[in-house]
Write an enzyme that holds these catalytic residues in place. Structure first.
Site, PDB file in Angstrom:
ATOM      1  N   ASP A 223      10.261 -11.092   0.686  1.00 21.96           N
ATOM      2  CA  ASP A 223       9.541 -12.253   0.114  1.00 21.96           C
ATOM      3  C   ASP A 223       9.195 -13.049   1.180  1.00 21.96           C
ATOM      4  O   ASP A 223       8.233 -13.686   1.244  1.00 21.96           O
ATOM      5  CB  ASP A 223      10.409 -12.904  -0.872  1.00 21.96           C
ATOM      6  CG  ASP A 223       9.365 -13.710  -1.942  1.00 21.96           C
ATOM      7  OD1 ASP A 223       8.234 -13.811  -1.698  1.00 21.96           O
ATOM      8  OD2 ASP A 223       9.929 -14.230  -3.117  1.00 21.96           O
ATOM      9  N   ASP A 227       5.592 -13.552   3.510  1.00 18.58           N
ATOM     10  CA  ASP A 227       5.070 -14.776   3.721  1.00 18.58           C
ATOM     11  C   ASP A 227       4.686 -15.269   5.161  1.00 18.58           C
ATOM     12  O   ASP A 227       3.429 -15.912   5.461  1.00 18.58           O
ATOM     13  CB  ASP A 227       5.607 -15.924   2.826  1.00 18.58           C
ATOM     14  CG  ASP A 227       5.272 -15.792   1.340  1.00 18.58           C
ATOM     15  OD1 ASP A 227       4.696 -14.892   0.975  1.00 18.58           O
ATOM     16  OD2 ASP A 227       5.481 -16.866   0.635  1.00 18.58           O
TER      17      ASP A 227
END
Length: 326
Positions: A223, A227
Site C-alpha cells: 500500500d 503510493d
C-alpha cells in the site's frame, strides 16, 4: 458471450471517473451487462450501511467489478469488497509515460501486494483506557499464494527483476515467515530474485526505480510503496489496480475519493480507465485492452489534460479524447 460487470462508483470523484470508464468500454465491440450497486459515505448516511448486502451480492455474482472510490467509510467498503470477490493479490502497476514530466521517467514497476492479512486483518483491541493493540497476521498459505502469483506475473509479463520486500530484521516472526516462504517458492521455480528491507527499498525506488520490476510485498508495505511510486510517475491519477481472486476480481484506481475536487468535473479519468483495461486483460480481451492503453497514451502525449497534469480539460473532455482515439 455476455460478461456481467458490477459497477460501484462509490464516493467523491468515483462518481465522475467511473462513467468515464463505462464510456470507453461502451466503445468496444464487447457484450457487457453492467449491474450497478451503491456503497460509501452517502449510502451509509441513507441506509445505515456503507456496503449494503445487495451491493456485495452484485459483486460476488459478477464476472468482475469496477469500483470508483470510497471516502470516510473506505475500510467498511473496499476491504469487504475485496473479500467478497475472494481477492488474494492486489496488483498495482506504476509506469512513467514519456510525454509527462514525471520525476523518474524510467519507472516501470508492478507491486504484487498480499491482499488478505498483515495489519489489515482488522484485529484491533482496546486493552485498557489509553492502550490499544493491532495484531499483524502472516500465514504460510497466504505468503505462498502471493509469491507464486508474483513470480508467475513477472514471467508472464516479461519482467526480469523480482524483489521480495520485507522488514524481517524487526518483525522476525511475521516477515521472517513471509521471506522464508517467498524464497522457497522462488527456488522451487528456479527464479532469480532479490530481497530488500522495505524502508531501504523506499529510498532506492526514489533514486533508481529502473533497477526494479516486480515487487512482491506484504499488505501494508504494498500500500505504502505503490503510493510512493505514484509520485515518481506523475501522481495517483495515473495508477490503476486489480484485486485478483481465483475466479473473480475487482478493479479500482489507486486514488481515493478526492473530496477537495469532487463535483468540479476535473478529476483525471486515466487511472479508472486503465483499471478497466486491466479488467479486459483479466477477462482475456487482450487486444481491446491494448487498444485502450494506446488510446490513453496518445491523449497523455497530445492532450487534452486535466489540471493535475498541467492542463485545463474537464473529466468529460479528456474521456472524449480517449474515446476518439479508440
Amino acid at each position: 458471450m455476455t460478461h456481467e460487470i458490477a459497477i460501484i462508483p462509490g464516493d467523491g470523484i468515483g462518481q465522475e471517473v467511473t462513467p468515464a470508464a463505462i464510456d470507453v468500454l461502451d466503445e468496444l465491440d464487447i457484450d457487457f451487462d453492467f449491474v450497478y450497486g451503491d456503497a460509501g459515505d452517502e449510502t451509509k448516511a441513507e441506509t445505515g450501511e456503507a456496503l449494503p448486502e445487495e451491493t456485495a451480492a452484485i459483486a460476488a455474482d459478477a464476472d468482475a467489478t469496477l469500483f470508483g472510490a470510497a471516502g470516510e467509510t473506505a475500510a467498511d467498503v473496499i476491504l469487504p469488497l475485496r473479500s467478497v470477490v475472494g481477492s488474494f493479490a492486489n496488483i498495482r502497476p506504476a509506469r512513467a509515460y514519456p510525454a509527462l514530466d514525471g520525476l523518474q521517467p524510467e519507472t516501470d514497476l508492478v507491486f504484487v501486494r498480499e491482499n488478505t492479512e498483515g495489519v489489515y486483518s482488522g484485529i484491533e483491541n482496546e486493552i485498557t483506557e489509553g492502550v490499544r493493540t493491532l495484531t499483524r497476521v502472516i500465514t504460510e498459505d497466504a505468503s505462498e499464494q502471493i509469491a507464486e502469483y508474483g513470480f508467475q506475473y513477472a514471467k508472464r509479463n516479461g519482467y526480469d527483476d523480482v524483489t521480495i520486500a520485507h522488514k524481517a530484521n524487526v518483525m522476525q516472526e511475521t516477515d521472517g515467515l513471509f521471506v522464508e516462504v517467498a524464497e522457497r517458492v522462488a527456488e522451487e521455480r528456479g527464479a532469480e530474485y532479490d530481497t530488500t528491507l522495505m524502508d531501504a527499498l523506499a529510498m532506492h525506488l526514489v533514486m533508481h526505480p529502473e533497477d526494479y520490476g516486480v515487487v512482491i510485498c506484504p499488505n501494508l508495505a504494498g500500500d505504502m510503496l505503490s503510493d510512493l511510486a505514484a509520485g515518481l510517475v506523475g501522481g495517483l491519477g495515473l495508477l490503476p489496480s486489480a484485486n485478483v481472486g481465483e475466479e473473480n476480481a475487482l478493479f479500482e484506481p489507486v486514488h481515493g475519493s478526492a473530496p477537495d475536487i469532487a463535483g468540479e468535473g476535473v478529476a483525471n479519468p486515466t487511472a479508472m480507465i486503465l483499471s478497466a483495461a486491466m479488467m479486459l486483460d483479466h477477462l482475456e480481451y487482450t487486444e481491446p485492452a491494448a487498444q485502450v492503453r494506446v488510446a490513453v497514451e496518445s491523449v497523455l502525449e497530445n492532450g487534452p489534460h486535466t489540471p493535475d497534469l498541467g492542463g485545463d480539460a474537464t473529466t468529460e473532455e479528456m474521456t472524449a479524447a480517449i474515446v476518439d482515439n479508440l
